[in-house]
Design a protein around this motif. Sequence first.
Motif, mmCIF file in Angstrom:
data_model
loop_
_atom_site.group_PDB
_atom_site.id
_atom_site.type_symbol
_atom_site.label_atom_id
_atom_site.label_comp_id
_atom_site.label_asym_id
_atom_site.label_seq_id
_atom_site.Cartn_x
_atom_site.Cartn_y
_atom_site.Cartn_z
ATOM 1 N N VAL A 229 0.755 -1.165 -0.144
ATOM 2 C CA VAL A 229 -0.163 0.198 0.113
ATOM 3 C C VAL A 229 0.780 1.224 -0.036
ATOM 4 O O VAL A 229 0.677 2.419 -0.625
ATOM 5 N N ILE A 230 2.055 1.382 0.634
ATOM 6 C CA ILE A 230 2.703 2.386 1.038
ATOM 7 C C ILE A 230 3.655 2.747 -0.338
ATOM 8 O O ILE A 230 3.622 3.699 -0.494
ATOM 9 N N MET A 231 3.963 1.696 -0.708
ATOM 10 C CA MET A 231 4.739 2.029 -2.093
ATOM 11 C C MET A 231 4.005 2.420 -3.398
ATOM 12 O O MET A 231 4.280 3.045 -4.066
ATOM 13 N N ARG A 232 2.614 1.758 -3.165
ATOM 14 C CA ARG A 232 1.635 2.349 -4.393
ATOM 15 C C ARG A 232 1.598 3.911 -3.889
ATOM 16 O O ARG A 232 1.423 4.596 -4.945
ATOM 17 N N ARG A 233 1.315 4.201 -2.642
ATOM 18 C CA ARG A 233 0.906 5.628 -2.335
ATOM 19 C C ARG A 233 2.184 6.583 -3.000
ATOM 20 O O ARG A 233 2.014 7.784 -3.089
ATOM 21 N N LEU A 234 3.318 6.014 -2.897
ATOM 22 C CA LEU A 234 4.739 6.616 -2.968
ATOM 23 C C LEU A 234 4.857 6.834 -4.655
ATOM 24 O O LEU A 234 5.929 7.382 -5.262
ATOM 25 N N GLY A 235 4.267 5.920 -5.291
ATOM 26 C CA GLY A 235 4.287 5.752 -6.777
ATOM 27 C C GLY A 235 5.539 5.034 -7.171
ATOM 28 O O GLY A 235 5.943 5.128 -8.341
ATOM 29 N N ARG A 236 5.880 4.030 -6.293
ATOM 30 C CA ARG A 236 6.968 3.312 -6.540
ATOM 31 C C ARG A 236 6.587 1.814 -7.078
ATOM 32 O O ARG A 236 5.418 1.400 -7.024
ATOM 33 N N ASP A 237 7.811 1.314 -7.807
ATOM 34 C CA ASP A 237 7.437 -0.197 -8.391
ATOM 35 C C ASP A 237 7.188 -1.179 -7.434
ATOM 36 O O ASP A 237 7.899 -1.286 -6.302
ATOM 37 N N THR A 238 5.989 -1.881 -7.328
ATOM 38 C CA THR A 238 5.701 -2.971 -6.534
ATOM 39 C C THR A 238 5.756 -4.286 -7.206
ATOM 40 O O THR A 238 5.215 -5.190 -6.431
ATOM 41 N N SER A 239 6.496 -4.371 -8.137
ATOM 42 C CA SER A 239 6.407 -5.802 -9.135
ATOM 43 C C SER A 239 7.284 -6.766 -8.096
ATOM 44 O O SER A 239 7.028 -7.986 -8.310
ATOM 45 N N ALA A 240 8.289 -6.253 -7.199
ATOM 46 C CA ALA A 240 9.060 -7.109 -6.651
ATOM 47 C C ALA A 240 8.407 -7.632 -5.181
ATOM 48 O O ALA A 240 8.816 -8.652 -4.858
ATOM 49 N N ILE A 241 7.228 -6.862 -4.881
ATOM 50 C CA ILE A 241 6.640 -7.311 -3.668
ATOM 51 C C ILE A 241 5.619 -8.515 -3.935
ATOM 52 O O ILE A 241 5.639 -9.124 -3.143
ATOM 53 N N VAL A 242 4.765 -8.288 -5.087
ATOM 54 C CA VAL A 242 3.770 -9.175 -5.214
ATOM 55 C C VAL A 242 4.187 -10.772 -5.485
ATOM 56 O O VAL A 242 3.748 -11.418 -4.701
ATOM 57 N N PRO A 243 5.288 -10.955 -6.093
ATOM 58 C CA PRO A 243 5.633 -12.528 -6.068
ATOM 59 C C PRO A 243 6.097 -13.131 -4.657
ATOM 60 O O PRO A 243 5.458 -14.357 -4.406
ATOM 61 N N ILE A 244 6.629 -12.233 -3.903
ATOM 62 C CA ILE A 244 6.944 -12.640 -2.446
ATOM 63 C C ILE A 244 5.691 -12.854 -1.685
ATOM 64 O O ILE A 244 5.348 -13.852 -0.921
ATOM 65 N N LEU A 245 4.621 -12.113 -1.989
ATOM 66 C CA LEU A 245 3.479 -12.316 -1.226
ATOM 67 C C LEU A 245 2.666 -13.407 -1.418
ATOM 68 O O LEU A 245 2.377 -14.094 -0.893
#
Length: 313
Positions: A229-245
């Motif tokens: 959520v916070i990475m999305r709010r900051l406009g940063r790439d979340t592609s590395a988080i999704v696979p781990i989750l």
Amino acid sequence: MTERPGPAGDATGGPVPTTPVCYRHPNRETYVRCTRCDRPICPECMREASVGHQCPECVNEGRRSVRPARTAFGGGAAGRRGLVTRTLIALNVLMMVLSIVSARSGTAVAGGGLGGLMGDSTPLTDWGSVLGLARFTDGSIGGVADGQWYRLVTAMFLHYGVLHLLLNMWALWVLGRDLEALLGRVRFLALYLVAGLGGNVAAYLFTEPNRSTAGASTAIFGLFAAVFVIMRRLGRDTSAIVPILVINLVFTFTVPSISVPGHLGGLVVGALMGLVLAYAPRVRRSVFQAAGTAVILVALLGLVIVRTAMLTG
């Protein structure tokens, strides 16, 4: 008529010139003055400034007039040191040690669990894990529904075995430092505790009353959701988080003995806390964040009361 001489050392009769002395150390001569208040200061009292030197009082006054640095979400910059993350890890490790010590009886060690090292329950995990309502071997009844609400908190600091502990502490170390730096100490600690509590409440709601659950993974899953959520709010790439989750969710549903309600509950509450902390309006942000956290806590309290009524009614 005789003429009076002027003061000694002054043939003109004017005042005797004196060397300036430090205003804090009168016995030290100095020609350096504070660039802010113009008082003479000795080398011990000099504080470097953008221009010249300042005295200690002016430096302290300047610090009080400067607003402390804040993070993007209103937290203090001190969170960059990761003190809360380190403290939480130390507390979990300490509880593991106490759990092993509590199983020092010969029966517990000889049973194959090596005093809780290999994953067996111990007297401490029996005392602090999430348990709905159950009758113990001595005939007594215990559990959250019997008034032992502390279990909803203590369970997030207890683990079944060292491997269970190491996996969770590794995840806390990786996620915690970045989140603490972004949120600040207080907000990060609130996120961790509320997410862990949310996961334990979910375990209380949807797990058999006589089955116990424990572990920091309820809070860890909350951190995963909050990072997203916070990475999305900051406009940063979340592609590395999704696979781990996704990998962690696969383990949640496929590995036996893992508390699915606990993990999913922590995930949902962590996401809600992430929304509260990241999307609070800039004006009176702390008030909105505190109010949002309070709403989540009240909702969790209501769910606990409903579940307790179902088990005891």
